[in-house]
Design a protein around this motif. Structure first.
Motif, PDB file in Angstrom:
ATOM      1  N   LYS A 144      45.180 104.202  35.779  1.00 44.40           N
ATOM      2  CA  LYS A 144      44.888 103.755  36.743  1.00 44.40           C
ATOM      3  C   LYS A 144      45.182 102.362  37.148  1.00 44.40           C
ATOM      4  N   GLY A 145      45.817 101.757  36.602  1.00 40.63           N
ATOM      5  CA  GLY A 145      46.620  99.948  36.879  1.00 40.63           C
ATOM      6  C   GLY A 145      45.565  99.049  36.397  1.00 40.63           C
ATOM      7  N   ILE A 146      46.122  97.599  35.728  1.00 38.73           N
ATOM      8  CA  ILE A 146      45.141  96.552  35.126  1.00 38.73           C
ATOM      9  C   ILE A 146      44.353  96.329  36.443  1.00 38.73           C
ATOM     10  N   ASP A 147      42.983  96.975  36.422  1.00 43.03           N
ATOM     11  CA  ASP A 147      42.379  95.883  37.847  1.00 43.03           C
ATOM     12  C   ASP A 147      40.803  95.088  36.719  1.00 43.03           C
ATOM     13  N   ARG A 148      41.588  93.585  36.703  1.00 41.33           N
ATOM     14  CA  ARG A 148      40.050  92.879  35.756  1.00 41.33           C
ATOM     15  C   ARG A 148      38.926  92.950  36.121  1.00 41.33           C
ATOM     16  N   ASN A 149      38.773  93.004  37.950  1.00 41.05           N
ATOM     17  CA  ASN A 149      38.015  93.293  38.001  1.00 41.05           C
ATOM     18  C   ASN A 149      36.771  94.345  38.219  1.00 41.05           C
ATOM     19  N   ARG A 150      37.797  96.120  37.849  1.00 42.20           N
ATOM     20  CA  ARG A 150      36.912  96.929  37.202  1.00 42.20           C
ATOM     21  C   ARG A 150      36.088  96.543  36.639  1.00 42.20           C
ATOM     22  N   PRO A 151      34.643  97.597  36.491  1.00 45.38           N
ATOM     23  CA  PRO A 151      33.112  97.255  35.536  1.00 45.38           C
ATOM     24  C   PRO A 151      33.684  98.663  34.132  1.00 45.38           C
ATOM     25  N   LEU A 152      33.209  97.651  33.542  1.00 42.03           N
ATOM     26  CA  LEU A 152      33.498  99.224  32.522  1.00 42.03           C
ATOM     27  C   LEU A 152      31.466  98.660  31.931  1.00 42.03           C
ATOM     28  N   PRO A 153      31.358 100.205  31.689  1.00 42.61           N
ATOM     29  CA  PRO A 153      29.832  99.882  30.903  1.00 42.61           C
ATOM     30  C   PRO A 153      29.746 100.022  29.439  1.00 42.61           C
ATOM     31  N   PHE A 154      29.136  99.475  28.730  1.00 45.35           N
ATOM     32  CA  PHE A 154      29.056  99.031  27.707  1.00 45.35           C
ATOM     33  C   PHE A 154      28.097 100.147  26.812  1.00 45.35           C
ATOM     34  N   ALA A 155      26.653 100.360  28.035  1.00 44.38           N
ATOM     35  CA  ALA A 155      26.111 101.042  27.237  1.00 44.38           C
ATOM     36  C   ALA A 155      26.463 102.410  26.482  1.00 44.38           C
ATOM     37  N   PRO A 156      27.336 103.771  27.094  1.00 43.85           N
ATOM     38  CA  PRO A 156      28.024 104.738  26.177  1.00 43.85           C
ATOM     39  C   PRO A 156      28.621 104.582  25.362  1.00 43.85           C
ATOM     40  N   TYR A 157      29.307 103.338  24.934  1.00 45.18           N
ATOM     41  CA  TYR A 157      29.702 103.171  23.480  1.00 45.18           C
ATOM     42  C   TYR A 157      29.173 102.420  22.918  1.00 45.18           C
ATOM     43  N   LEU A 158      27.990 101.570  23.194  1.00 47.24           N
ATOM     44  CA  LEU A 158      27.075 101.470  22.080  1.00 47.24           C
ATOM     45  C   LEU A 158      26.297 102.897  22.083  1.00 47.24           C
ATOM     46  N   THR A 159      25.651 103.436  22.806  1.00 43.65           N
ATOM     47  CA  THR A 159      25.168 104.392  22.527  1.00 43.65           C
ATOM     48  C   THR A 159      25.378 105.219  21.247  1.00 43.65           C
TER      49      THR A 159
END
Ligand SMILES: [Zn+2]
Length: 252
Positions: free
Chosen positions: A214-229
């Motif tokens: 999708k191209g680099i977008d520094r403002n794109r949020p990445l939810p961390f909870a799925p990876y932690l869980t």
């Protein structure tokens, strides 16, 4: 046998948590009204509300308006079924109760975070209550839980601080710290540190893949909870089979 029975119970628990995932962020009651189609508002009778099976029979569509039903519903039911089936066929009964419920909470937190980038405090509190009960009933040790909390909050907090110093961006949210707190209490310090490593690695891989497509977008949020869980549950399950590996890590 135990696996099958608790797999089925787990899918019904998953069905309830689907309602939680849908209604909690909308501030709706999770008890009333009865399950209904979000599109045509027709209520869903119990015989059309059988986990996984109803979705397959209706080919993933509402029986009334034929609107597509989100894949979330069978997916959450299946994940909960597998977790409950595993917990009750592999762990002592008292631990299986707390672990399966705790995992259902974690799955719901992840699903909500991946959709709206928010970790609901209500679910964190329910998770914390399960942890406190586990300590009272001797399923978890208080010392390990406290050390785990330090690991689960200190390291993500440190990363958050460094991210902010370098990029002036928040990076992770405070919801991730709250999640780190209950995960750390559950896993203890060693497994929690392993979880943070694995989750960061998976998050980084996901970020690279998304950036490629999708191209680099520094403002794109990445939810961390799925990876932690995902990391926490995987490492917890693996640790139940290879205590030697964990012992080795502790010795080192
Ligand atoms: Zn409908």
């Amino acid at each position: 046998m135990e696996f099958s029975i608790f797999f089925i119970i787990g899918t019904f628990v998953g069905s309830f948590f689907n309602v939680v995932i849908y209604r909690l962020p909308r501030d709706e009651s999770v008890i009333r009204p009865r399950s209904h189609c979000p599109n045509c508002k027709n209520s869903i009778p119990f015989y059309r509300n059988i986990p996984i099976i109803s979705f397959i029979i209706q080919l993933g569509k509402c029986a009334h308006c034929k609107k597509r039903i989100s894949i979330q519903y069978p997916a959450v039911e299946l994940i909960n079924g597998l977790l409950w089936g595993w917990a009750f066929s592999s762990l002592p009964f008292s631990e299986a109760i707390t672990v399966s419920l705790f995992c259902s909470i974690l799955v719901s937190i992840s699903w909500i975070d991946s959709r709206i980038y928010m970790i609901p405090l209500d679910l964190i509190i329910v998770g914390a209550i399960i942890i406190i009960l586990s300590i009272i009933f001797g399923v978890l040790s208080l010392d390990q839980a406290l050390l785990g909390i330090v690991a689960g909050v200190f390291f993500p907090g440190l990363m958050m601080g460094l991210t902010w110093l370098v990029t002036r961006r928040q990076g992770m949210g405070f919801g991730d710290l709250q999640l780190g707190l209950i995960l750390g209490a559950w896993l203890g310090p060693i497994l929690m540190i392993l979880t943070l490593f694995l989750a960061s690695l998976l998050g980084l891989i996901a970020w690279i893949l998304i950036s490629i497509f999708k191209g680099i977008d520094r403002n794109r949020p990445l939810p961390f909870a799925p990876y932690l869980t995902f990391s926490a549950i995987s490492i917890f399950i693996v640790s139940n089979y290879s205590t030697t590996l964990i012992d080795h890590l502790i010795m080192v």
